[in-house]
Motif scaffolding. Structure first.
Motif, PDB file in Angstrom:
ATOM      1  N   THR A 196       0.690  -1.085  -0.146  1.00 58.72           N
ATOM      2  CA  THR A 196      -0.021   0.122  -0.037  1.00 58.72           C
ATOM      3  C   THR A 196       0.892   1.318  -0.056  1.00 58.72           C
ATOM      4  OG1 THR A 196      -0.265   0.027   2.331  1.00 58.72           O
ATOM      5  CG2 THR A 196      -1.860  -1.161   0.973  1.00 58.72           C
ATOM      6  N   ARG A 197       2.318   1.167  -0.510  1.00 57.77           N
ATOM      7  CA  ARG A 197       3.096   2.335  -0.309  1.00 57.77           C
ATOM      8  C   ARG A 197       2.646   3.196  -1.494  1.00 57.77           C
ATOM      9  NH1 ARG A 197       9.514   2.338  -1.515  1.00 57.77           N
ATOM     10  NH2 ARG A 197       9.994   4.263  -0.913  1.00 57.77           N
ATOM     11  N   ILE A 198       2.827   4.515  -1.331  1.00 54.33           N
ATOM     12  CA  ILE A 198       2.398   5.374  -2.174  1.00 54.33           C
ATOM     13  C   ILE A 198       3.652   6.333  -2.448  1.00 54.33           C
ATOM     14  CG2 ILE A 198       1.325   7.603  -2.716  1.00 54.33           C
ATOM     15  CD1 ILE A 198      -0.900   6.698  -0.694  1.00 54.33           C
ATOM     16  N   ARG A 199       3.982   6.389  -3.670  1.00 55.46           N
ATOM     17  CA  ARG A 199       5.246   7.165  -4.311  1.00 55.46           C
ATOM     18  C   ARG A 199       4.770   8.072  -5.411  1.00 55.46           C
ATOM     19  NH1 ARG A 199       9.779   3.565  -6.524  1.00 55.46           N
ATOM     20  NH2 ARG A 199      11.379   5.110  -5.200  1.00 55.46           N
ATOM     21  N   LEU A 200       5.412   9.166  -5.601  1.00 52.95           N
ATOM     22  CA  LEU A 200       5.001  10.206  -6.337  1.00 52.95           C
ATOM     23  C   LEU A 200       5.954  10.843  -7.243  1.00 52.95           C
ATOM     24  CD1 LEU A 200       2.761  12.765  -3.796  1.00 52.95           C
ATOM     25  CD2 LEU A 200       2.010  11.003  -5.480  1.00 52.95           C
ATOM     26  N   ARG A 201       5.488  11.181  -8.277  1.00 52.81           N
ATOM     27  CA  ARG A 201       6.410  12.084  -9.334  1.00 52.81           C
ATOM     28  C   ARG A 201       5.893  13.233  -9.516  1.00 52.81           C
ATOM     29  NH1 ARG A 201       4.986  10.194 -14.354  1.00 52.81           N
ATOM     30  NH2 ARG A 201       3.563   8.759 -13.750  1.00 52.81           N
ATOM     31  N   THR A 202       6.542  14.244  -9.363  1.00 54.50           N
ATOM     32  CA  THR A 202       6.005  15.862  -9.241  1.00 54.50           C
ATOM     33  C   THR A 202       6.745  16.544 -10.433  1.00 54.50           C
ATOM     34  OG1 THR A 202       7.538  16.763  -7.686  1.00 54.50           O
ATOM     35  CG2 THR A 202       5.845  15.501  -6.979  1.00 54.50           C
ATOM     36  N   ALA A 203       6.227  17.500 -10.986  1.00 54.41           N
ATOM     37  CA  ALA A 203       6.803  18.320 -11.946  1.00 54.41           C
ATOM     38  C   ALA A 203       6.204  19.696 -11.924  1.00 54.41           C
ATOM     39  CB  ALA A 203       6.534  17.608 -13.362  1.00 54.41           C
ATOM     40  N   ALA A 204       7.255  20.654 -12.121  1.00 55.72           N
ATOM     41  CA  ALA A 204       6.577  22.016 -11.981  1.00 55.72           C
ATOM     42  C   ALA A 204       7.282  22.804 -13.198  1.00 55.72           C
ATOM     43  CB  ALA A 204       6.988  22.437 -10.576  1.00 55.72           C
ATOM     44  N   THR A 205       6.510  23.711 -13.757  1.00 57.72           N
ATOM     45  CA  THR A 205       7.194  24.800 -14.514  1.00 57.72           C
ATOM     46  C   THR A 205       6.497  26.038 -14.483  1.00 57.72           C
ATOM     47  OG1 THR A 205       7.814  24.980 -16.975  1.00 57.72           O
ATOM     48  CG2 THR A 205       5.569  24.245 -16.614  1.00 57.72           C
ATOM     49  N   ILE A 206       6.905  27.097 -15.149  1.00 55.42           N
ATOM     50  CA  ILE A 206       6.025  28.383 -15.115  1.00 55.42           C
ATOM     51  C   ILE A 206       5.846  28.739 -16.597  1.00 55.42           C
ATOM     52  CG2 ILE A 206       7.003  29.489 -12.893  1.00 55.42           C
ATOM     53  CD1 ILE A 206       9.043  30.813 -14.666  1.00 55.42           C
ATOM     54  N   GLY A 207       4.721  29.340 -16.859  1.00 57.42           N
ATOM     55  CA  GLY A 207       4.323  29.841 -18.233  1.00 57.42           C
ATOM     56  C   GLY A 207       2.935  30.029 -18.207  1.00 57.42           C
ATOM     57  N   THR A 208       2.461  30.694 -19.386  1.00 61.50           N
ATOM     58  CA  THR A 208       1.096  31.509 -19.339  1.00 61.50           C
ATOM     59  C   THR A 208       0.194  30.371 -19.780  1.00 61.50           C
ATOM     60  OG1 THR A 208       2.008  33.522 -20.166  1.00 61.50           O
ATOM     61  CG2 THR A 208      -0.304  32.954 -20.749  1.00 61.50           C
ATOM     62  N   VAL A 209      -1.016  30.143 -19.025  1.00 65.83           N
ATOM     63  CA  VAL A 209      -1.946  29.249 -19.338  1.00 65.83           C
ATOM     64  C   VAL A 209      -3.435  30.128 -19.675  1.00 65.83           C
ATOM     65  CG1 VAL A 209      -3.550  27.494 -18.321  1.00 65.83           C
ATOM     66  CG2 VAL A 209      -1.035  27.582 -17.907  1.00 65.83           C
ATOM     67  N   VAL A 210      -4.005  29.671 -20.750  1.00 70.30           N
ATOM     68  CA  VAL A 210      -5.349  30.333 -21.077  1.00 70.30           C
ATOM     69  C   VAL A 210      -6.324  29.218 -20.382  1.00 70.30           C
ATOM     70  CG1 VAL A 210      -6.682  30.790 -22.995  1.00 70.30           C
ATOM     71  CG2 VAL A 210      -4.362  30.978 -23.237  1.00 70.30           C
ATOM     72  N   LEU A 211      -7.085  30.049 -19.371  1.00 74.26           N
ATOM     73  CA  LEU A 211      -8.140  29.572 -18.809  1.00 74.26           C
ATOM     74  C   LEU A 211      -9.500  29.045 -19.361  1.00 74.26           C
ATOM     75  CD1 LEU A 211      -7.403  30.841 -15.157  1.00 74.26           C
ATOM     76  CD2 LEU A 211      -6.433  28.647 -16.401  1.00 74.26           C
ATOM     77  N   GLY A 212     -10.263  28.127 -19.191  1.00 74.87           N
ATOM     78  CA  GLY A 212     -11.428  28.064 -19.833  1.00 74.87           C
ATOM     79  C   GLY A 212     -11.591  27.730 -21.309  1.00 74.87           C
ATOM     80  N   GLY A 213     -12.576  28.008 -21.974  1.00 72.39           N
ATOM     81  CA  GLY A 213     -12.808  27.707 -23.391  1.00 72.39           C
ATOM     82  C   GLY A 213     -13.693  26.272 -23.525  1.00 72.39           C
ATOM     83  N   ALA A 214     -13.904  26.011 -24.817  1.00 76.23           N
ATOM     84  CA  ALA A 214     -14.378  24.734 -25.111  1.00 76.23           C
ATOM     85  C   ALA A 214     -13.846  23.692 -24.911  1.00 76.23           C
ATOM     86  CB  ALA A 214     -14.930  24.677 -26.441  1.00 76.23           C
ATOM     87  N   LEU A 215     -12.394  23.738 -25.019  1.00 77.86           N
ATOM     88  CA  LEU A 215     -11.664  22.657 -25.177  1.00 77.86           C
ATOM     89  C   LEU A 215     -10.830  22.530 -23.849  1.00 77.86           C
ATOM     90  CD1 LEU A 215      -9.941  22.500 -28.681  1.00 77.86           C
ATOM     91  CD2 LEU A 215     -11.867  21.299 -27.674  1.00 77.86           C
ATOM     92  N   GLY A 216     -11.193  23.435 -22.842  1.00 70.95           N
ATOM     93  CA  GLY A 216     -10.664  23.563 -21.581  1.00 70.95           C
ATOM     94  C   GLY A 216      -9.202  24.425 -21.593  1.00 70.95           C
ATOM     95  N   HIS A 217      -8.341  24.331 -20.477  1.00 68.94           N
ATOM     96  CA  HIS A 217      -7.170  25.002 -20.233  1.00 68.94           C
ATOM     97  C   HIS A 217      -6.424  24.574 -21.375  1.00 68.94           C
ATOM     98  CE1 HIS A 217      -9.094  26.044 -16.728  1.00 68.94           C
ATOM     99  NE2 HIS A 217      -8.697  25.332 -15.840  1.00 68.94           N
ATOM    100  N   ARG A 218      -5.559  25.523 -21.762  1.00 69.49           N
ATOM    101  CA  ARG A 218      -4.503  25.471 -22.925  1.00 69.49           C
ATOM    102  C   ARG A 218      -3.278  26.104 -22.790  1.00 69.49           C
ATOM    103  NH1 ARG A 218      -8.513  28.400 -24.989  1.00 69.49           N
ATOM    104  NH2 ARG A 218      -7.995  30.046 -26.406  1.00 69.49           N
TER     105      ARG A 218
END
Length: 208
Positions: A56-78
């Motif tokens: 039952t051990r849990i291990r995680l991969r985490t990733a992070a970046t910075i950049g512009t995200v367009v929120l919403g819209g018919a196709l979701g965030h992009r």
């Protein structure tokens, strides 16, 4: 997140199977994301894994970046930042890190842009020697990124690397319109034997 000084109520969160994508406000303290949040994740994972059976051990991969995200819209965030995030999270070097260090509860990878805004500036005790540069090549994406693991990544695994949570100091608030920091976490399957943690091609020793 709360223990790291972050307010999840301000995050734009999206479930993604067994993981989560979070878009944080533009004025988020990047140091809290890069170090303190990940340190708290590792602490909670350690507590859970020490108190539960191996299966039952849990291990995680985490990733992070910075950049512009367009929120919403018919196709979701992009946005390019979301594509970069997916490439980092699913990259071979990040997966390989957890295979090579089976005692680690998580592995973190950050983009070059986030590394430049935090680690290169040596904010809050962050140092370049604490990270390993790797080349991420995924689905047409080819860029440098930087790996970090908690204490199981020993200095002898590569000269000059020391794995320890640094003392934290506040990061000045960015100006309006600063790109969004993004964090993903995803459980990782049990470790399998694998001979070597990938390194950036320029960091590999050449033939004699």
């Amino acid at each position: 997140a709360a223990a790291a000084g972050l307010d999840r109520a301000e995050w734009d969160r999206r479930g993604d199977g067994d993981g989560e994508t979070a878009i944080l406000p533009a004025d988020t303290d990047l140091l809290l994301v890069v170090r303190r949040f990940v340190a708290e994740l590792d602490r909670l994972l350690t507590d859970h894994n020490e108190d539960h059976a191996p299966e039952t051990r849990i291990r995680l991969r985490t990733a992070a970046t910075i950049g512009t995200v367009v929120l919403g819209g018919a196709l979701g965030h992009r946005g390019e930042a979301l594509i970069e995030l997916a490439r980092l999270l699913n990259s071979r070097p990040l997966r390989q890190a957890l295979r090579d260090f089976p005692d680690a509860n998580l592995a973190q990878i950050i983009s070059q842009s986030l590394y430049d805004r935090t680690v290169v500036l040596e904010l809050g005790g962050l140092r370049p020697r604490q990270f390993r540069r790797v080349l991420v090549e995924e689905k047409g994406y080819r860029k440098d990124a930087y790996l970090w693991l908690p204490s199981p990544w020993r200095p002898e695994d590569r000269p000059g690397i020391r794995m320890a949570f640094p003392r934290l100091m506040p990061l000045p608030r960015p100006t309006t319109g600063f790109p969004f920091p993004i964090v993903i976490t995803r459980p990782e399957p049990p470790a399998q034997d694998d001979p070597e943690l990938p390194q950036h091609p320029e960091d590999r020793a050449g033939p004699d």
